[in-house]
Design a protein around this motif. Structure first.
Motif, PDB file in Angstrom:
ATOM      1  N   ARG A  58       0.864  -1.217  -0.154  1.00  0.00           N
ATOM      2  CA  ARG A  58      -0.046  -0.119   0.061  1.00  0.00           C
ATOM      3  C   ARG A  58       0.801   1.272  -0.086  1.00  0.00           C
ATOM      4  O   ARG A  58       0.426   2.416  -0.271  1.00  0.00           O
ATOM      5  CB  ARG A  58      -0.991  -0.070   0.991  1.00  0.00           C
ATOM      6  CG  ARG A  58      -2.053  -1.132   1.170  1.00  0.00           C
ATOM      7  CD  ARG A  58      -3.027  -0.971   2.220  1.00  0.00           C
ATOM      8  NE  ARG A  58      -2.576  -0.937   3.566  1.00  0.00           N
ATOM      9  CZ  ARG A  58      -3.034  -0.435   4.637  1.00  0.00           C
ATOM     10  NH1 ARG A  58      -4.259   0.111   4.295  1.00  0.00           N
ATOM     11  NH2 ARG A  58      -2.506  -0.438   5.720  1.00  0.00           N
ATOM     12  N   SER A  59       2.106   1.040   0.227  1.00  0.00           N
ATOM     13  CA  SER A  59       3.025   2.375   0.386  1.00  0.00           C
ATOM     14  C   SER A  59       3.832   2.481  -1.060  1.00  0.00           C
ATOM     15  O   SER A  59       4.235   3.573  -1.320  1.00  0.00           O
ATOM     16  CB  SER A  59       4.301   2.357   1.352  1.00  0.00           C
ATOM     17  OG  SER A  59       3.585   1.921   2.721  1.00  0.00           O
ATOM     18  N   VAL A  60       3.656   1.713  -1.970  1.00  0.00           N
ATOM     19  CA  VAL A  60       4.247   1.599  -3.091  1.00  0.00           C
ATOM     20  C   VAL A  60       3.397   1.835  -4.186  1.00  0.00           C
ATOM     21  O   VAL A  60       2.258   1.091  -4.459  1.00  0.00           O
ATOM     22  CB  VAL A  60       5.160   0.650  -3.433  1.00  0.00           C
ATOM     23  CG1 VAL A  60       6.180   0.593  -4.734  1.00  0.00           C
ATOM     24  CG2 VAL A  60       6.360   0.403  -2.174  1.00  0.00           C
ATOM     25  N   PRO A  61       3.583   2.826  -5.354  1.00  0.00           N
ATOM     26  CA  PRO A  61       2.865   2.682  -6.357  1.00  0.00           C
ATOM     27  C   PRO A  61       2.252   1.504  -7.138  1.00  0.00           C
ATOM     28  O   PRO A  61       3.242   0.681  -7.239  1.00  0.00           O
ATOM     29  CB  PRO A  61       3.331   3.709  -7.462  1.00  0.00           C
ATOM     30  CG  PRO A  61       4.228   4.520  -6.603  1.00  0.00           C
ATOM     31  CD  PRO A  61       4.583   3.566  -5.493  1.00  0.00           C
ATOM     32  N   ASP A  62       1.224   1.329  -7.575  1.00  0.00           N
ATOM     33  CA  ASP A  62       0.788   0.173  -8.229  1.00  0.00           C
ATOM     34  C   ASP A  62       1.705  -0.103  -9.505  1.00  0.00           C
ATOM     35  O   ASP A  62       1.788  -1.546  -9.698  1.00  0.00           O
ATOM     36  CB  ASP A  62      -0.680   0.310  -8.697  1.00  0.00           C
ATOM     37  CG  ASP A  62      -1.659   0.253  -7.527  1.00  0.00           C
ATOM     38  OD1 ASP A  62      -1.135  -0.031  -6.409  1.00  0.00           O
ATOM     39  OD2 ASP A  62      -3.024   0.323  -7.488  1.00  0.00           O
ATOM     40  N   LEU A  63       1.846   0.794 -10.234  1.00  0.00           N
ATOM     41  CA  LEU A  63       2.688   0.685 -11.545  1.00  0.00           C
ATOM     42  C   LEU A  63       4.104  -0.055 -11.270  1.00  0.00           C
ATOM     43  O   LEU A  63       4.406  -0.522 -12.046  1.00  0.00           O
ATOM     44  CB  LEU A  63       2.778   2.013 -12.241  1.00  0.00           C
ATOM     45  CG  LEU A  63       3.787   1.862 -13.464  1.00  0.00           C
ATOM     46  CD1 LEU A  63       3.256   0.639 -14.637  1.00  0.00           C
ATOM     47  CD2 LEU A  63       3.626   3.368 -14.222  1.00  0.00           C
ATOM     48  N   ALA A  64       4.651   0.591 -10.089  1.00  0.00           N
ATOM     49  CA  ALA A  64       5.999   0.234  -9.968  1.00  0.00           C
ATOM     50  C   ALA A  64       6.082  -1.314  -9.426  1.00  0.00           C
ATOM     51  O   ALA A  64       6.850  -2.005  -9.770  1.00  0.00           O
ATOM     52  CB  ALA A  64       6.551   0.945  -8.797  1.00  0.00           C
ATOM     53  N   LEU A  67       5.370  -3.632 -12.490  1.00  0.00           N
ATOM     54  CA  LEU A  67       6.538  -3.968 -13.253  1.00  0.00           C
ATOM     55  C   LEU A  67       7.649  -4.932 -12.391  1.00  0.00           C
ATOM     56  O   LEU A  67       8.302  -5.770 -13.019  1.00  0.00           O
ATOM     57  CB  LEU A  67       7.116  -2.524 -13.490  1.00  0.00           C
ATOM     58  CG  LEU A  67       6.325  -1.761 -14.453  1.00  0.00           C
ATOM     59  CD1 LEU A  67       7.063  -0.432 -14.816  1.00  0.00           C
ATOM     60  CD2 LEU A  67       6.175  -2.236 -15.876  1.00  0.00           C
ATOM     61  N   LEU A  68       7.745  -4.556 -11.126  1.00  0.00           N
ATOM     62  CA  LEU A  68       8.862  -5.327 -10.425  1.00  0.00           C
ATOM     63  C   LEU A  68       8.201  -6.775 -10.274  1.00  0.00           C
ATOM     64  O   LEU A  68       9.105  -7.546 -10.643  1.00  0.00           O
ATOM     65  CB  LEU A  68       8.609  -4.801  -8.876  1.00  0.00           C
ATOM     66  CG  LEU A  68       9.551  -5.299  -7.925  1.00  0.00           C
ATOM     67  CD1 LEU A  68      11.245  -5.348  -8.443  1.00  0.00           C
ATOM     68  CD2 LEU A  68       9.567  -4.703  -6.678  1.00  0.00           C
ATOM     69  N   LEU A  73       9.237 -12.239 -11.735  1.00  0.00           N
ATOM     70  CA  LEU A  73       8.756 -13.715 -12.033  1.00  0.00           C
ATOM     71  C   LEU A  73       9.297 -14.022 -13.330  1.00  0.00           C
ATOM     72  O   LEU A  73       9.668 -15.182 -13.431  1.00  0.00           O
ATOM     73  CB  LEU A  73       7.292 -13.586 -12.418  1.00  0.00           C
ATOM     74  CG  LEU A  73       6.049 -13.409 -11.112  1.00  0.00           C
ATOM     75  CD1 LEU A  73       4.704 -13.097 -11.430  1.00  0.00           C
ATOM     76  CD2 LEU A  73       6.251 -14.415 -10.187  1.00  0.00           C
ATOM     77  N   GLN A  74       9.673 -13.342 -14.313  1.00  0.00           N
ATOM     78  CA  GLN A  74      10.237 -13.637 -15.689  1.00  0.00           C
ATOM     79  C   GLN A  74      11.857 -14.076 -15.253  1.00  0.00           C
ATOM     80  O   GLN A  74      12.300 -14.963 -15.682  1.00  0.00           O
ATOM     81  CB  GLN A  74      10.013 -12.598 -16.551  1.00  0.00           C
ATOM     82  CG  GLN A  74      10.636 -13.098 -17.957  1.00  0.00           C
ATOM     83  CD  GLN A  74       9.891 -14.174 -18.559  1.00  0.00           C
ATOM     84  OE1 GLN A  74       8.707 -14.262 -18.766  1.00  0.00           O
ATOM     85  NE2 GLN A  74      10.270 -15.532 -18.605  1.00  0.00           N
ATOM     86  N   VAL A 169      -1.906  -2.951 -17.151  1.00  0.00           N
ATOM     87  CA  VAL A 169      -1.484  -4.121 -17.606  1.00  0.00           C
ATOM     88  C   VAL A 169      -1.017  -4.250 -19.242  1.00  0.00           C
ATOM     89  O   VAL A 169      -0.411  -4.946 -19.759  1.00  0.00           O
ATOM     90  CB  VAL A 169      -2.253  -5.377 -17.528  1.00  0.00           C
ATOM     91  CG1 VAL A 169      -2.754  -5.634 -16.106  1.00  0.00           C
ATOM     92  CG2 VAL A 169      -3.568  -5.157 -18.342  1.00  0.00           C
ATOM     93  N   SER A 170      -1.471  -3.031 -19.930  1.00  0.00           N
ATOM     94  CA  SER A 170      -1.050  -2.617 -21.245  1.00  0.00           C
ATOM     95  C   SER A 170       0.423  -2.698 -21.225  1.00  0.00           C
ATOM     96  O   SER A 170       1.041  -2.912 -22.414  1.00  0.00           O
ATOM     97  CB  SER A 170      -1.806  -1.627 -21.958  1.00  0.00           C
ATOM     98  OG  SER A 170      -1.235  -0.352 -21.149  1.00  0.00           O
ATOM     99  N   LEU A 171       0.872  -2.104 -20.302  1.00  0.00           N
ATOM    100  CA  LEU A 171       2.413  -1.979 -20.191  1.00  0.00           C
ATOM    101  C   LEU A 171       3.219  -3.331 -20.233  1.00  0.00           C
ATOM    102  O   LEU A 171       4.498  -3.199 -20.400  1.00  0.00           O
ATOM    103  CB  LEU A 171       2.866  -1.047 -19.125  1.00  0.00           C
ATOM    104  CG  LEU A 171       2.039   0.168 -18.872  1.00  0.00           C
ATOM    105  CD1 LEU A 171       2.414   0.923 -17.442  1.00  0.00           C
ATOM    106  CD2 LEU A 171       2.845   1.074 -20.232  1.00  0.00           C
ATOM    107  N   ILE A 172       2.747  -4.308 -19.888  1.00  0.00           N
ATOM    108  CA  ILE A 172       3.500  -5.353 -19.802  1.00  0.00           C
ATOM    109  C   ILE A 172       2.826  -6.462 -20.982  1.00  0.00           C
ATOM    110  O   ILE A 172       3.077  -7.733 -21.112  1.00  0.00           O
ATOM    111  CB  ILE A 172       3.034  -6.314 -18.635  1.00  0.00           C
ATOM    112  CG1 ILE A 172       1.660  -6.866 -18.265  1.00  0.00           C
ATOM    113  CG2 ILE A 172       3.864  -5.588 -17.363  1.00  0.00           C
ATOM    114  CD1 ILE A 172       1.562  -7.538 -16.984  1.00  0.00           C
TER     115      ILE A 172
END
Length: 229
Positions: A58-64, A67-68, A73-74, A169-172
């Protein structure tokens, strides 16, 4: 009039967004329920892990975080395949989107469930045990129906936020409705039209969800209303 090819692209994006949203919701509910049990556990280790999970997410932006988690995972999967001397396995964008959204919003659902459990009087569990119910039966038959009465408003709000977050999710590489609208708009030269259609889709989901949520709230408040009367 929308050209056939672009309308199919938009419909495909809508179907993908609906699928992604529902699967992510199920995973978020699972994470949230388990996280709430951990936060309310008698074990200090579980309480600490549950608190760390909700605080960090809840402290870190969803986008970050998205991507992390996706790239972690990959990278982890690549290391496993390299160690086992297998061919590289690429994570499916839909699966990656479901996992990342479920993991992120599971933290919000954790606090929702935790607050709802706390709101139920402790005497309810004691009464259930007095009637001979096991802990699992008491949780399912006594605590859960009462807890849902307190949890539903917040669950509905989190669901609406989750649906809008699917646009990330379009970013991934996932062709959701937002990406489909952008691609169709650029290809047809009618970017505003397709983005407006995507916005109307989200508005429709919000409206339908609000109606269904109101029905659920009414369903879980039946006994309360009758008692008040």
């Amino acid at each position: 009039m929308i050209p056939q090819g672009y309308s199919d692209m938009l419909l495909s994006g809508i179907a993908m967004t609906v699928r992604l949203s529902l699967l992510s919701l199920l995973l978020s509910l699972a994470f949230g329920f388990l996280g709430a049990l951990a936060r309310l556990s008698a074990s200090s280790l579980l309480r600490g892990l549950g608190g760390l999970y909700t605080t960090v997410i809840r402290s870190v932006p969803d986008l970050a975080i998205m991507l992390l988690v996706f790239y972690s995972l990959q990278m982890g999967l690549n290391r496993v395949t390299d160690f086992l001397v297998w061919e590289q396995i690429d994570i499916d964008p839909l699966g990656a989107g479901v996992i990342t959204l479920g993991f992120i919003y599971g933290a919000y659902f954790t606090e929702t469930f935790r607050g709802a459990f706390i709101a139920v009087p402790a005497g309810q569990m004691e009464a259930a045990h007095a009637f001979g119910l096991s802990r699992g039966q008491a949780l399912r038959l006594v605590m859960f129906p009462q807890m849902m009465r307190f949890a539903l408003p917040s669950l509905g709000n989190n669901w609406l936020i989750l649906v809008k977050a699917t646009a990330l999710v379009s970013l991934i590489g996932l062709a959701d409705v937002t990406k489909a609208a952008q691609d169709a708009g650029k290809g047809s030269g009618q970017l505003f039209l397709y983005l407006a259609l995507a916005a109307l889709f989200y508005l429709l989901v919000t409206t339908v969800s609000s109606i269904l949520l109101a029905l659920l709230v009414r369903r879980y408040n039946v006994g309360v209303r009758e008692a008040q009367l």
